[in-house]
Design an enzyme around this catalytic site. Structure first.
Site, PDB file in Angstrom:
ATOM      1  N   SER A   1       0.962  -1.354   0.116  1.00 32.17           N
ATOM      2  CA  SER A   1      -0.183  -0.013  -0.012  1.00 32.17           C
ATOM      3  C   SER A   1       0.732   1.264  -0.031  1.00 32.17           C
ATOM      4  O   SER A   1       2.017   1.182   0.292  1.00 32.17           O
ATOM      5  CB  SER A   1      -0.941   0.058   1.243  1.00 32.17           C
ATOM      6  OG  SER A   1      -0.091   0.237   2.466  1.00 32.17           O
ATOM      7  N   LYS A   2       0.250   2.374  -0.381  1.00 30.25           N
ATOM      8  CA  LYS A   2       0.706   3.719  -0.360  1.00 30.25           C
ATOM      9  C   LYS A   2       1.401   3.864   1.223  1.00 30.25           C
ATOM     10  O   LYS A   2       2.809   4.498   1.291  1.00 30.25           O
ATOM     11  CB  LYS A   2      -0.024   4.592  -0.453  1.00 30.25           C
ATOM     12  CG  LYS A   2       0.578   6.103  -0.377  1.00 30.25           C
ATOM     13  CD  LYS A   2      -0.570   7.273  -0.817  1.00 30.25           C
ATOM     14  CE  LYS A   2       0.282   8.468  -1.039  1.00 30.25           C
ATOM     15  NZ  LYS A   2       0.319   9.267   0.229  1.00 30.25           N
ATOM     16  N   ARG A   3       1.006   3.507   2.096  1.00 22.05           N
ATOM     17  CA  ARG A   3       1.424   3.472   3.519  1.00 22.05           C
ATOM     18  C   ARG A   3       2.797   3.033   3.681  1.00 22.05           C
ATOM     19  O   ARG A   3       3.694   3.681   4.303  1.00 22.05           O
ATOM     20  CB  ARG A   3       0.639   3.046   4.631  1.00 22.05           C
ATOM     21  CG  ARG A   3      -0.806   3.839   4.756  1.00 22.05           C
ATOM     22  CD  ARG A   3      -0.951   4.284   6.190  1.00 22.05           C
ATOM     23  NE  ARG A   3      -0.506   3.233   7.195  1.00 22.05           N
ATOM     24  CZ  ARG A   3      -1.374   2.369   7.583  1.00 22.05           C
ATOM     25  NH1 ARG A   3      -2.932   2.617   7.212  1.00 22.05           N
ATOM     26  NH2 ARG A   3      -1.419   1.577   8.463  1.00 22.05           N
TER      27      ARG A   3
ATOM     28  N   GLY B   1       5.009   2.505   1.372  1.00 20.04           N
ATOM     29  CA  GLY B   1       5.976   3.279   0.690  1.00 20.04           C
ATOM     30  C   GLY B   1       6.439   4.488   1.379  1.00 20.04           C
ATOM     31  O   GLY B   1       7.526   4.897   1.551  1.00 20.04           O
ATOM     32  N   ASP B   2       5.265   4.984   1.781  1.00 20.86           N
ATOM     33  CA  ASP B   2       5.532   6.285   2.915  1.00 20.86           C
ATOM     34  C   ASP B   2       6.418   6.184   4.292  1.00 20.86           C
ATOM     35  O   ASP B   2       7.449   6.751   4.455  1.00 20.86           O
ATOM     36  CB  ASP B   2       4.303   6.978   3.393  1.00 20.86           C
ATOM     37  CG  ASP B   2       3.579   7.483   2.440  1.00 20.86           C
ATOM     38  OD1 ASP B   2       4.057   7.778   1.083  1.00 20.86           O
ATOM     39  OD2 ASP B   2       2.134   7.871   2.580  1.00 20.86           O
TER      40      ASP B   2
END
Ligand code: GLU
Length: 499
Positions: free
Chosen positions: A259-261, A263-264
């Site tokens: 998920s984007k999380r 990656g962040d």
């Protein structure tokens, strides 16, 4: 005739898993001399996001995934945006009603919510299905004239698929093999909404049929929809396409969907391009990835070529890709591997292309250099970097004399006899007529040997004065590049500051 489609919904930036789905469809189409279609599935207006459609197309362009038929390209099966086809779906919902495969349901969202809650209270899950539909508010339980009356009065209704009771649905998947699901585990899905729009299921199946799709290659999250889609083809009396459901892209830990999380948190992009709207997101392109490296990395997240080979051009992928070698289980994303691919591609990239980018990079730091010098520098250091922007930290000392000297290096490399050695080296260099890398190296080494000085003692102290720390390429390449005058100046300054 192979016809495949990538059918994203424009609900935000396209996830790299979506790009992989597009890529596999594209590779499959190209290999079989087929057609790759881009269909925009935008019937759910509540989830529509401005800019998402453009983002999808720009992402495919950047990756070199060429669309044959689509919104921009046109084609014989258009329009390719479902919102522009909405008149068409009602007719197919009607057809299913007539055939007895679907029915009209008047239950309001509030009524359904209440049912759901009362089931939950007893520890059960509510399912609108064969077991209870006769007791709910629909055209199967109501009299014909009642239904007509309600429709006439404008009571909102949906059209639901009439999922048969206790029937084994037998399916085939190109990756997962034979699958069987009993229809009693499925509910009567809504096909057509009260706002006059089809749901995903109806629009998707109708369009795949009308667009003559031969193979549906999509993410595994759509596997639970497959039994319904099979039943829809059956109800319409249409030939089914073949299906392949691709494995998930997993978090680096292997637990759950990437998920984007993730990656962040861990510092890598999960989207191909920078997403500038709302919840902004970094992209592979802006992070300095080459499209070939990104595509190569994605291709191997789920597909296994069966050999040790890891570097594949798009043409090679087209030749060698096969659905049979796509795995069933999720593919774990590895950010380090992504960087590794970019490193490999940077080494393979045309020297002039990297050098042109490097000229821009250097210009941004306030320096102008010729193409010739750029080529020399890039050639000297590119094997040390994975991204163009990293070239600066490998070459800054070609442009800027050290303003300070690395403390640790000074402690370790700047010895008592260093000033005297450097003074002597200075005069050796000053006396040279030509300042080419090989000649200077030869002269300096002769001088070292003749006096029986330590090679390390001289070269380490020398590097400290020229670079400021213990890094950089071959020292004689550096001094040749900056020239005799600048070399002597750096020696003088270093001697002054360190003694
Ligand atoms: N619109 C669906 C999506 O966003 C398409 C699923 C399919 O390919 O059938 O992924």
């Amino acid at each position: 005739m192979v016809r495949v489609r990538f059918a994203p919904s424009p609900t935000g930036p396209l996830h790299m898993g979506g790009v992989r789905t597009a890529l596999y469809n594209y590779l499959f189409a190209r290999q079989k001399n087929g057609t790759f279609i881009l269909r925009i599935e935008d019937t759910d207006r509540s989830r529509f996001v401005e800019g998402a459609e453009e983002y999808i197309m720009e992402s495919l362009d950047w990756c070199g995934i060429k669309v044959d038929e689509g919104v921009r390209e046109g084609g014989k099966s258009g329009p390719y945006r479902q919102s522009e086809r909405k008149e068409l779906y009602g007719k197919y919902a009607e057809e299913l009603l007539k055939k007895g495969s679907a029915y009209i349901a008047f239950d309001t969202p509030d009524e359904l919510e209440e049912l759901r809650r009362s089931y939950e209270k007893k520890g059960n899950t509510f399912m609108y299905n064969a077991r209870i539909r006769d007791r709910l508010n629909n055209s199967l339980s109501l009299q014909k004239h009642e239904v007509q009356k309600m429709i006439g009065e404008g009571v909102p209704y949906v059209i639901r698929f009439k999922m048969p009771h206790n029937e084994d649905i037998e399916m085939d998947d190109m990756i997962r093999g034979h699958i069987m699901v009993n229809s009693s585990t499925l509910d009567d899905k809504i096909l057509f909404k009260s706002d006059g729009m089809p749901t995903y299921h109806l629009a998707n199946v109708v369009d795949d049929h009308l667009m003559e799709i031969s193979h549906v290659i999509r993410g595994v999250e759509w596997l639970p929809s497959l039994p319904l889609h099979y039943m829809l083809y059956h109800a319409f009396g249409w030939d089914k396409p073949s299906f392949a459901h691709l494995p998930l892209l997993l978090k680096p830990t292997g637990n759950g969907k990437l998920s984007k999380r993730d990656g962040d948190k861990l510092g890598f992009p999960v989207f191909p391009l920078y997403w500038p709207h709302g919840d902004k997101a970094r992209g592979y392109r802006e992070d300095g990835y080459l499209p070939g490296a990104f595509v190569n990395m994605l291709a191997l997240l789920g597909w296994n070529p069966g050999t040790e080979k890891e570097i594949f051009s798009m043409d090679e992928l087209i030749k060698e890709f096969s659905i049979e070698r796509v795995g069933k289980s999720g593919a774990r994303f590895d950010a380090g591997k992504a960087k590794w691919f970019n490193h490999q591609y940077m080494q393979l990239q045309n020297l002039d292309d990297v050098s042109t980018e490097y000229i821009h990079l250097v210009k941004g730091k306030g320096y102008d250099i010729s193409m010739d010098k750029s080529r020399r520098l890039v050639d000297m250091v590119r094997e040390r970097v994975s991204f163009v922007h990293e070239l600066w930290e490998q070459t800054d000392f070609f442009f800027e004399a050290p303003s300070s000297y690395d403390e640790k290096a000074v402690k370790k490399r700047w010895k008592e006899n260093s000033p005297a050695l450097m003074e002597e080296l200075r005069s050796v260099l000053e006396g040279l007529d030509s300042f080419g890398s090989e000649e200077t190296e030869k002269e300096v080494k002769e001088w070292i040997n003749k006096n029986e000085y330590g090679m390390g003692a001289v070269m380490n102290a020398f590097r400290l004065l020229i670079v400021g720390e213990m890094r950089g390429p071959h020292l004689f390449d550096i001094i040749t590049f900056i020239g005799k005058e600048e070399t002597l100046r750096r020696i003088d300054r270093g001697l002054e500051m360190l003694t």
